[in-house]
Design a protein around this motif. Structure first.
Motif, mmCIF file in Angstrom:
data_model
loop_
_atom_site.group_PDB
_atom_site.id
_atom_site.type_symbol
_atom_site.label_atom_id
_atom_site.label_comp_id
_atom_site.label_asym_id
_atom_site.label_seq_id
_atom_site.Cartn_x
_atom_site.Cartn_y
_atom_site.Cartn_z
ATOM 1 N N UNK A 113 1.874 -7.619 0.750
ATOM 2 C CA UNK A 113 1.235 -8.790 1.349
ATOM 3 C C UNK A 113 1.098 -8.572 2.850
ATOM 4 N N UNK A 114 0.063 -9.137 3.433
ATOM 5 C CA UNK A 114 -0.160 -8.978 4.866
ATOM 6 C C UNK A 114 1.027 -9.517 5.662
ATOM 7 N N UNK A 115 1.732 -10.491 5.086
ATOM 8 C CA UNK A 115 2.923 -11.039 5.739
ATOM 9 C C UNK A 115 4.093 -10.065 5.697
ATOM 10 N N UNK A 116 3.963 -9.024 4.865
ATOM 11 C CA UNK A 116 4.954 -7.960 4.722
ATOM 12 C C UNK A 116 6.306 -8.474 4.233
ATOM 13 N N UNK A 117 6.291 -9.583 3.508
ATOM 14 C CA UNK A 117 7.539 -10.111 2.963
ATOM 15 C C UNK A 117 7.603 -9.994 1.444
ATOM 16 N N UNK A 118 6.580 -9.373 0.850
ATOM 17 C CA UNK A 118 6.542 -9.235 -0.600
ATOM 18 C C UNK A 118 5.609 -8.091 -0.969
ATOM 19 N N UNK A 119 5.947 -7.421 -2.077
ATOM 20 C CA UNK A 119 5.031 -6.390 -2.544
ATOM 21 C C UNK A 119 4.798 -6.565 -4.045
ATOM 22 N N UNK A 120 3.658 -6.029 -4.491
ATOM 23 C CA UNK A 120 3.222 -6.198 -5.871
ATOM 24 C C UNK A 120 3.026 -4.817 -6.497
ATOM 25 N N UNK A 121 3.241 -4.744 -7.810
ATOM 26 C CA UNK A 121 3.248 -3.454 -8.492
ATOM 27 C C UNK A 121 2.218 -3.433 -9.614
ATOM 28 N N UNK A 122 1.735 -2.245 -9.987
ATOM 29 C CA UNK A 122 0.824 -2.142 -11.131
ATOM 30 C C UNK A 122 1.506 -2.669 -12.396
ATOM 31 N N UNK A 123 0.778 -3.426 -13.185
ATOM 32 C CA UNK A 123 1.347 -4.047 -14.377
ATOM 33 C C UNK A 123 1.370 -3.041 -15.531
ATOM 34 N N UNK A 124 2.470 -2.305 -15.605
ATOM 35 C CA UNK A 124 2.602 -1.272 -16.644
ATOM 36 C C UNK A 124 3.944 -1.323 -17.350
ATOM 37 N N UNK A 125 4.856 -2.174 -16.914
ATOM 38 C CA UNK A 125 6.235 -2.082 -17.380
ATOM 39 C C UNK A 125 6.628 -3.132 -18.423
ATOM 40 N N UNK A 126 5.768 -4.115 -18.668
ATOM 41 C CA UNK A 126 6.095 -5.148 -19.645
ATOM 42 C C UNK A 126 5.521 -4.815 -21.031
ATOM 43 N N UNK A 127 6.009 -5.513 -22.041
ATOM 44 C CA UNK A 127 5.542 -5.280 -23.416
ATOM 45 C C UNK A 127 4.040 -5.528 -23.539
ATOM 46 N N UNK A 128 3.557 -6.587 -22.871
ATOM 47 C CA UNK A 128 2.136 -6.937 -22.931
ATOM 48 C C UNK A 128 1.392 -6.550 -21.663
ATOM 49 N N UNK B 53 -1.159 -14.982 -2.206
ATOM 50 C CA UNK B 53 -1.681 -14.152 -1.116
ATOM 51 C C UNK B 53 -3.107 -13.718 -1.389
ATOM 52 N N UNK B 54 -3.855 -13.501 -0.301
ATOM 53 C CA UNK B 54 -5.228 -13.017 -0.417
ATOM 54 C C UNK B 54 -5.465 -11.784 0.457
ATOM 55 N N UNK B 55 -4.579 -11.537 1.395
ATOM 56 C CA UNK B 55 -4.690 -10.384 2.288
ATOM 57 C C UNK B 55 -3.525 -9.439 2.030
ATOM 58 N N UNK B 56 -3.874 -8.145 1.834
ATOM 59 C CA UNK B 56 -2.862 -7.169 1.464
ATOM 60 C C UNK B 56 -3.114 -5.834 2.176
ATOM 61 N N UNK B 57 -2.118 -4.945 1.997
ATOM 62 C CA UNK B 57 -2.264 -3.534 2.337
ATOM 63 C C UNK B 57 -1.949 -2.733 1.085
ATOM 64 N N UNK B 58 -2.806 -1.794 0.746
ATOM 65 C CA UNK B 58 -2.512 -0.871 -0.340
ATOM 66 C C UNK B 58 -1.833 0.353 0.259
ATOM 67 N N UNK B 59 -0.633 0.652 -0.207
ATOM 68 C CA UNK B 59 0.096 1.822 0.285
ATOM 69 C C UNK B 59 -0.396 3.041 -0.484
ATOM 70 N N UNK B 60 -1.393 3.727 0.071
ATOM 71 C CA UNK B 60 -2.039 4.840 -0.617
ATOM 72 C C UNK B 60 -1.188 6.102 -0.594
ATOM 73 N N UNK B 61 -0.340 6.276 0.424
ATOM 74 C CA UNK B 61 0.567 7.424 0.486
ATOM 75 C C UNK B 61 1.742 7.077 1.392
ATOM 76 N N UNK B 62 2.847 7.784 1.175
ATOM 77 C CA UNK B 62 4.065 7.530 1.956
ATOM 78 C C UNK B 62 4.419 8.678 2.899
ATOM 79 N N UNK B 63 4.186 9.926 2.446
ATOM 80 C CA UNK B 63 4.583 11.108 3.208
ATOM 81 C C UNK B 63 3.485 12.165 3.142
#
Length: 212
Positions: free
Chosen positions: A130-145, A189-199
């Motif tokens: 999130x642009x506020x940098x207090x939360x992050x979101x993950x690709x939805x791949x880990x749940x049963x559905x 949230x409506x404004x984000x940053x996508x973390x495309x790479x770390x290192x």
């Protein structure tokens, strides 16, 4: 009353504690000052971002890694669980079972491989912050559905395409939770940053989401 002997002992103890604290503070400052700084690059939506070997977790992912890869965020839309599936041609197995809460950010990412090697990138580690940098979101791949496997059949944690080709992915980002909370938590949230790479370079892409 404290004797002169005990007073001197206490005084020395206090001085030792102060000196020790000062030395620790100096050491922390020295370490922080001399740590290698990770360069940060920021990009806008609809702009090609050359990864140039920058990676999330593994530098040589699928051999060549991201050396010849570029990616671009084309759009982002906040949707409900069912709306995400229907937008990509999948009929929900149980319509309405996951509620009507707008809980997903559908991020369209175009990936390009200019070769010659096939390489690959770890897509599941690309979090949305999130642009506020207090939360992050993950690709939805880990749940049963989970949504991602239903739309991107046969997908795994590494995206690898042939040289000279492109691929558009619609990655569903959800709150970093487990169980029913994933689809019950509204995406505010409506404004984000996508973390495309770390290192060795941290590449961030600005993402502005609209509402379906």
């Amino acid at each position: 009353m404290m004797s002169l002997f005990h007073f001197r002992i206490a005084k020395r103890l206090i001085i030792s504690i102060v000196i020790c604290g000062l030395l620790i503070g100096i050491r922390i400052w020295w370490v922080n000052h001399h740590l290698p700084q990770i360069p940060v690059e920021s990009y806008k939506e609809k702009t090609w971002v050359p990864l140039e070997g920058a990676f999330e977790e593994v530098a040589n992912e699928n051999g060549e890694g991201t050396k010849h890869y570029s990616l671009m965020v084309e759009s982002a839309v906040v949707r409900t669980y069912d709306d995400y599936l229907e937008a990509h041609g999948v009929t929900p197995a149980h319509p309405g079972a996951h509620g009507t809460t707008p809980c997903v950010v559908d991020v369209a990412i175009r990936v390009r491989n200019e070769g010659p090697g096939q390489g690959g990138l770890s897509i599941f580690s690309m979090v949305l912050v999130s642009e506020r940098q207090n939360q992050y979101f993950v690709p939805d791949v880990f749940e049963t559905d989970s949504l991602w496997p239903q739309v991107q059949k046969g997908a795994n944690s590494t995206i690898s395409i042939k040289p000279g080709t492109e691929l558009v992915m619609h990655i569903p980002y959800v709150t970093n939770a487990v169980g029913s909370d994933v689809y019950a938590t509204p995406m505010k949230d409506r404004q984000f940053y996508l973390l495309a790479s770390r290192m060795p370079t941290r590449k961030l892409i600005n993402v502005s989401a609209t509402v379906d």
